[in-house]
Design a protein around this motif. Sequence first.
Motif, PDB file in Angstrom:
ATOM      1  N   TRP A  23       0.771  -1.239   0.000  1.00  9.08           N
ATOM      2  CA  TRP A  23       0.000   0.000   0.000  1.00  9.08           C
ATOM      3  C   TRP A  23       0.804   1.291   0.000  1.00  9.08           C
ATOM      4  O   TRP A  23       0.298   2.336  -0.397  1.00  9.08           O
ATOM      5  CB  TRP A  23      -0.950  -0.003   1.203  1.00  9.08           C
ATOM      6  CG  TRP A  23      -1.944  -1.103   1.118  1.00  9.08           C
ATOM      7  CD1 TRP A  23      -1.940  -2.266   1.835  1.00  9.08           C
ATOM      8  CD2 TRP A  23      -3.071  -1.181   0.255  1.00  9.08           C
ATOM      9  NE1 TRP A  23      -3.005  -3.043   1.472  1.00  9.08           N
ATOM     10  CE2 TRP A  23      -3.721  -2.407   0.499  1.00  9.08           C
ATOM     11  CE3 TRP A  23      -3.599  -0.319  -0.721  1.00  9.08           C
ATOM     12  CZ2 TRP A  23      -4.865  -2.795  -0.181  1.00  9.08           C
ATOM     13  CZ3 TRP A  23      -4.742  -0.714  -1.391  1.00  9.08           C
ATOM     14  CH2 TRP A  23      -5.360  -1.936  -1.114  1.00  9.08           C
ATOM     15  N   PHE A  39      -8.352  11.231   5.967  1.00  4.56           N
ATOM     16  CA  PHE A  39      -8.264   9.784   6.128  1.00  4.56           C
ATOM     17  C   PHE A  39      -9.369   9.062   5.347  1.00  4.56           C
ATOM     18  O   PHE A  39      -9.102   8.099   4.623  1.00  4.56           O
ATOM     19  CB  PHE A  39      -8.339   9.408   7.617  1.00  4.56           C
ATOM     20  CG  PHE A  39      -8.217   7.939   7.863  1.00  4.56           C
ATOM     21  CD1 PHE A  39      -6.976   7.347   7.979  1.00  4.56           C
ATOM     22  CD2 PHE A  39      -9.350   7.147   7.964  1.00  4.56           C
ATOM     23  CE1 PHE A  39      -6.859   5.982   8.197  1.00  4.56           C
ATOM     24  CE2 PHE A  39      -9.242   5.782   8.182  1.00  4.56           C
ATOM     25  CZ  PHE A  39      -7.993   5.201   8.300  1.00  4.56           C
ATOM     26  N   ARG A  43      -8.986   6.357   2.296  1.00  2.78           N
ATOM     27  CA  ARG A  43      -9.522   4.983   2.386  1.00  2.78           C
ATOM     28  C   ARG A  43     -10.429   4.678   1.199  1.00  2.78           C
ATOM     29  O   ARG A  43     -10.393   3.583   0.647  1.00  2.78           O
ATOM     30  CB  ARG A  43     -10.268   4.791   3.699  1.00  2.78           C
ATOM     31  CG  ARG A  43     -10.758   3.374   3.842  1.00  2.78           C
ATOM     32  CD  ARG A  43     -10.719   2.880   5.259  1.00  2.78           C
ATOM     33  NE  ARG A  43     -11.119   1.493   5.278  1.00  2.78           N
ATOM     34  CZ  ARG A  43     -12.167   1.045   5.935  1.00  2.78           C
ATOM     35  NH1 ARG A  43     -12.912   1.867   6.643  1.00  2.78           N
ATOM     36  NH2 ARG A  43     -12.477  -0.236   5.908  1.00  2.78           N
ATOM     37  N   ARG A  44     -11.236   5.641   0.794  1.00  4.01           N
ATOM     38  CA  ARG A  44     -12.105   5.428  -0.371  1.00  4.01           C
ATOM     39  C   ARG A  44     -11.295   5.289  -1.657  1.00  4.01           C
ATOM     40  O   ARG A  44     -11.651   4.512  -2.538  1.00  4.01           O
ATOM     41  CB  ARG A  44     -13.106   6.579  -0.500  1.00  4.01           C
ATOM     42  CG  ARG A  44     -14.256   6.493   0.476  1.00  4.01           C
ATOM     43  CD  ARG A  44     -15.334   7.532   0.201  1.00  4.01           C
ATOM     44  NE  ARG A  44     -14.865   8.906   0.335  1.00  4.01           N
ATOM     45  CZ  ARG A  44     -14.762   9.567   1.487  1.00  4.01           C
ATOM     46  NH1 ARG A  44     -15.089   8.981   2.620  1.00  4.01           N
ATOM     47  NH2 ARG A  44     -14.354  10.813   1.511  1.00  4.01           N
ATOM     48  N   ILE A  49      -8.134  -1.601   1.007  1.00  2.00           N
ATOM     49  CA  ILE A  49      -7.304  -1.444   2.203  1.00  2.00           C
ATOM     50  C   ILE A  49      -8.201  -1.362   3.439  1.00  2.00           C
ATOM     51  O   ILE A  49      -9.257  -0.727   3.403  1.00  2.00           O
ATOM     52  CB  ILE A  49      -6.378  -0.200   2.115  1.00  2.00           C
ATOM     53  CG1 ILE A  49      -5.316  -0.235   3.204  1.00  2.00           C
ATOM     54  CG2 ILE A  49      -7.188   1.093   2.154  1.00  2.00           C
ATOM     55  CD1 ILE A  49      -4.214   0.794   3.043  1.00  2.00           C
ATOM     56  N   SER A  50      -7.805  -2.042   4.498  1.00  2.00           N
ATOM     57  CA  SER A  50      -8.574  -1.965   5.736  1.00  2.00           C
ATOM     58  C   SER A  50      -8.172  -0.710   6.505  1.00  2.00           C
ATOM     59  O   SER A  50      -7.079  -0.151   6.297  1.00  2.00           O
ATOM     60  CB  SER A  50      -8.315  -3.198   6.605  1.00  2.00           C
ATOM     61  OG  SER A  50      -7.001  -3.179   7.125  1.00  2.00           O
ATOM     62  N   GLU A  51      -9.036  -0.284   7.400  1.00  2.00           N
ATOM     63  CA  GLU A  51      -8.749   0.892   8.218  1.00  2.00           C
ATOM     64  C   GLU A  51      -7.489   0.657   9.046  1.00  2.00           C
ATOM     65  O   GLU A  51      -6.619   1.529   9.146  1.00  2.00           O
ATOM     66  CB  GLU A  51      -9.941   1.185   9.128  1.00  2.00           C
ATOM     67  CG  GLU A  51      -9.801   2.451   9.919  1.00  2.00           C
ATOM     68  CD  GLU A  51     -11.075   2.827  10.646  1.00  2.00           C
ATOM     69  OE1 GLU A  51     -10.945   3.352  11.774  1.00  2.00           O
ATOM     70  OE2 GLU A  51     -12.175   2.604  10.107  1.00  2.00           O
ATOM     71  N   LEU A  54      -4.344   0.878   6.793  1.00  2.00           N
ATOM     72  CA  LEU A  54      -4.097   2.259   6.372  1.00  2.00           C
ATOM     73  C   LEU A  54      -3.507   3.066   7.520  1.00  2.00           C
ATOM     74  O   LEU A  54      -2.531   3.810   7.334  1.00  2.00           O
ATOM     75  CB  LEU A  54      -5.381   2.905   5.858  1.00  2.00           C
ATOM     76  CG  LEU A  54      -5.251   4.356   5.387  1.00  2.00           C
ATOM     77  CD1 LEU A  54      -4.175   4.507   4.319  1.00  2.00           C
ATOM     78  CD2 LEU A  54      -6.598   4.866   4.885  1.00  2.00           C
TER      79      LEU A  54
END
Length: 116
Positions: A23, A39, A43-44, A49-51, A54
């Motif tokens: 990532w 943030f 993420r969008r 990717i998971s929180e 990230l």
Amino acid sequence: MTVRKSTYECGLDAAVDVVGGKWKALILWELHTHGAVRFGGMRRALTGISEKVLIQQLRELESDGIVHREVYAEVPPRVEYSLTPLGEALNKALEPLGEWSKTYMDEVVARRAGVA
């Protein structure tokens, strides 16, 4: 948290440690392309990717001086991430790698699929 190296064999070893993983290069590209990003927007933009991942990747990049985290004293709280001058320099150093990928990615994919 990922175990980080404390010594390196060469400059490339250090650079790969900073941008290694699935990532980080995508995070760098997102910040380079869009400037300061919140943030949720990050993420969008990074589908899949998971929180948790990230957050971990951003913390490591911040710890390495690549990403700046700006916290605004607002309600609700707002946090934006941007590239530092060191991060901009790293992105510039990665540009030739991106060009290599554009040139050879079809061949790499074909070889991995056993076609070439």
